[in-house]
Design a protein around this motif. Sequence first.
Motif, PDB file in Angstrom:
ATOM      1  N   ASP A  52     -24.678  16.957 -23.025  1.00 26.05           N
ATOM      2  CA  ASP A  52     -23.821  17.504 -24.075  1.00 26.05           C
ATOM      3  C   ASP A  52     -24.079  18.991 -24.298  1.00 26.05           C
ATOM      4  N   ALA A  53     -25.348  19.374 -24.323  1.00 24.71           N
ATOM      5  CA  ALA A  53     -25.697  20.777 -24.571  1.00 24.71           C
ATOM      6  C   ALA A  53     -25.191  21.672 -23.448  1.00 24.71           C
ATOM      7  N   ILE A  54     -25.344  21.224 -22.199  1.00 27.83           N
ATOM      8  CA  ILE A  54     -24.855  22.021 -21.071  1.00 27.83           C
ATOM      9  C   ILE A  54     -23.331  22.092 -21.086  1.00 27.83           C
ATOM     10  N   THR A  55     -22.676  20.995 -21.442  1.00 28.58           N
ATOM     11  CA  THR A  55     -21.216  20.986 -21.528  1.00 28.58           C
ATOM     12  C   THR A  55     -20.739  21.957 -22.605  1.00 28.58           C
ATOM     13  N   LEU A  56     -21.389  21.944 -23.771  1.00 28.63           N
ATOM     14  CA  LEU A  56     -20.997  22.840 -24.862  1.00 28.63           C
ATOM     15  C   LEU A  56     -21.265  24.300 -24.525  1.00 28.63           C
ATOM     16  N   GLN A  57     -22.413  24.556 -23.942  1.00 28.10           N
ATOM     17  CA  GLN A  57     -22.827  25.933 -23.664  1.00 28.10           C
ATOM     18  C   GLN A  57     -22.242  26.462 -22.363  1.00 28.10           C
ATOM     19  N   GLY A  58     -22.088  25.589 -21.389  1.00 32.26           N
ATOM     20  CA  GLY A  58     -21.652  26.010 -20.063  1.00 32.26           C
ATOM     21  C   GLY A  58     -22.863  26.285 -19.183  1.00 32.26           C
ATOM     22  N   PRO A  59     -22.694  26.216 -17.874  1.00 34.54           N
ATOM     23  CA  PRO A  59     -23.814  26.360 -16.958  1.00 34.54           C
ATOM     24  C   PRO A  59     -24.178  27.816 -16.619  1.00 34.54           C
ATOM     25  N   GLU A  60     -23.381  28.770 -17.063  1.00 32.31           N
ATOM     26  CA  GLU A  60     -23.657  30.167 -16.733  1.00 32.31           C
ATOM     27  C   GLU A  60     -25.022  30.579 -17.264  1.00 32.31           C
ATOM     28  N   GLY A  61     -25.796  31.244 -16.414  1.00 27.87           N
ATOM     29  CA  GLY A  61     -27.105  31.745 -16.818  1.00 27.87           C
ATOM     30  C   GLY A  61     -28.228  30.735 -16.708  1.00 27.87           C
ATOM     31  N   LEU A  62     -27.917  29.507 -16.290  1.00 29.15           N
ATOM     32  CA  LEU A  62     -28.949  28.478 -16.141  1.00 29.15           C
ATOM     33  C   LEU A  62     -29.370  28.426 -14.679  1.00 29.15           C
TER      34      LEU A  62
END
Length: 103
Positions: free
Chosen positions: A51-61
């Motif tokens: 959920d956190a990755i979906t909300l934030q997006g994968p950019e920068g990870l």
Amino acid sequence: MRNTCIKPSRLWLAWLMGLAVAGPGQGAATEAFADDWTARKCELYQQAVRDAITLQGPEGLRMAFLTSNQEFIDAQCAVRVEICPMTPEEWTLADTLLKMTMN
């Protein structure tokens, strides 16, 4: 200088403190409950990560950050894995996960 690695095992221990301590004579039933609850908490953590990755997006990870987190989940959240946020986005995700797992 502070250690910049997140140790899920420490967060996990803090999260598990909510689990009631078994009294005398409760034995197998309490152990089964603890095992079920531990497995459920790991499922909840895995969902929180998604959920956190979906909300934030994968950019920068970074892949190393995501892989370390997945290793922790794949081990049923029962091993020590250092997950070291390096980018601002990884720190944001780590902060979000901490809040999500504490709620």
